[in-house]
Design a protein around this motif. Sequence first.
Motif, PDB file in Angstrom:
ATOM      1  N   TYR A 184      -6.131  -0.193   4.365  1.00 49.96           N
ATOM      2  CA  TYR A 184      -5.114   0.806   4.720  1.00 49.96           C
ATOM      3  C   TYR A 184      -5.556   2.228   4.353  1.00 49.96           C
ATOM      4  CZ  TYR A 184      -1.742  -2.433   6.578  1.00 49.96           C
ATOM      5  OH  TYR A 184      -1.102  -3.354   7.377  1.00 49.96           O
ATOM      6  N   ASP A 185      -6.309   2.387   3.269  1.00 52.62           N
ATOM      7  CA  ASP A 185      -6.883   3.702   2.965  1.00 52.62           C
ATOM      8  C   ASP A 185      -7.804   4.149   4.097  1.00 52.62           C
ATOM      9  OD1 ASP A 185      -5.616   4.060   0.497  1.00 52.62           O
ATOM     10  OD2 ASP A 185      -7.332   3.300  -0.664  1.00 52.62           O
ATOM     11  N   GLY A 189      -6.440  -5.945  15.828  1.00 60.40           N
ATOM     12  CA  GLY A 189      -7.538  -5.939  14.865  1.00 60.40           C
ATOM     13  C   GLY A 189      -7.035  -5.844  13.443  1.00 60.40           C
ATOM     14  N   LEU A 190      -6.033  -4.993  13.203  1.00 59.14           N
ATOM     15  CA  LEU A 190      -5.466  -4.862  11.860  1.00 59.14           C
ATOM     16  C   LEU A 190      -4.846  -6.183  11.426  1.00 59.14           C
ATOM     17  CD1 LEU A 190      -4.808  -3.047   9.434  1.00 59.14           C
ATOM     18  CD2 LEU A 190      -2.676  -2.428  10.606  1.00 59.14           C
ATOM     19  N   LEU A 206      -3.777  -8.006  -1.742  1.00 59.18           N
ATOM     20  CA  LEU A 206      -3.213  -6.648  -1.719  1.00 59.18           C
ATOM     21  C   LEU A 206      -4.253  -5.613  -2.102  1.00 59.18           C
ATOM     22  CD1 LEU A 206       0.370  -6.706  -3.264  1.00 59.18           C
ATOM     23  CD2 LEU A 206      -0.317  -6.899  -0.875  1.00 59.18           C
ATOM     24  N   GLU A 207      -5.043  -5.905  -3.113  1.00 55.15           N
ATOM     25  CA  GLU A 207      -6.081  -4.958  -3.539  1.00 55.15           C
ATOM     26  C   GLU A 207      -7.101  -4.740  -2.427  1.00 55.15           C
ATOM     27  OE1 GLU A 207      -5.913  -3.079  -6.258  1.00 55.15           O
ATOM     28  OE2 GLU A 207      -4.015  -4.095  -6.589  1.00 55.15           O
ATOM     29  N   ARG A 208      -7.527  -5.805  -1.804  1.00 55.90           N
ATOM     30  CA  ARG A 208      -8.472  -5.689  -0.691  1.00 55.90           C
ATOM     31  C   ARG A 208      -7.816  -4.982   0.495  1.00 55.90           C
ATOM     32  NH1 ARG A 208     -11.350 -11.612  -0.458  1.00 55.90           N
ATOM     33  NH2 ARG A 208     -12.748 -11.314  -2.226  1.00 55.90           N
ATOM     34  N   TRP A 268       0.845  -1.201   0.000  1.00 56.72           N
ATOM     35  CA  TRP A 268       0.000   0.000   0.000  1.00 56.72           C
ATOM     36  C   TRP A 268       0.882   1.253   0.000  1.00 56.72           C
ATOM     37  CZ3 TRP A 268      -0.332   3.687   3.942  1.00 56.72           C
ATOM     38  CH2 TRP A 268      -1.344   4.643   3.783  1.00 56.72           C
ATOM     39  N   LEU A 269       1.889   1.278   0.875  1.00 53.92           N
ATOM     40  CA  LEU A 269       2.784   2.436   0.981  1.00 53.92           C
ATOM     41  C   LEU A 269       3.576   2.632  -0.314  1.00 53.92           C
ATOM     42  CD1 LEU A 269       3.947   4.684   2.776  1.00 53.92           C
ATOM     43  CD2 LEU A 269       5.670   3.030   3.541  1.00 53.92           C
TER      44      LEU A 269
END
Length: 140
Positions: free
Chosen positions: A126-127, A100-101, A119-121, A18-19
């Motif tokens: 993360y957004d 939780g994450l 990764l897409e999910r 994500w980063l």
Amino acid sequence: MKWVAWEQVGVDRMGCAWLIRKRIDPEAIFEFIPRNAPVPADAEPFDIPGVKFSHHGGHCSFHAFVQHYQLEDPVLHRIARIIDEADTIQAVCVEPAAPGLDLLCEGLRLTSDNDHEALERGAMLYDALYAKLSEELLGV
């Protein structure tokens, strides 16, 4: 650029991907290899022991990216602390979101057909985390 990590992504690899896409390499291509497989010469490895973007000094790989690229965003630093706590052994637990994450990322991996789908999910997760922490930390 091509980035490579071990397959079976979890909280740290999802966060790193994500980063990478958000702040480092928007056109990133990800490849996943089995543990202990050779790293392709044409790819930058991450979250693999012994590489630049991995665990160092008790911190997660996400933290290594934040430090290396000198990302000053306080929200990213907070996410790094959350992932640290979720992904590494901590003497003290201070980030209530960490378990939780970790649980949600594991669930995303288990319900996805492959690591790319996970990764897409995970990017949506993360957004959402970034948005909530921005509101808390920055009043945005």
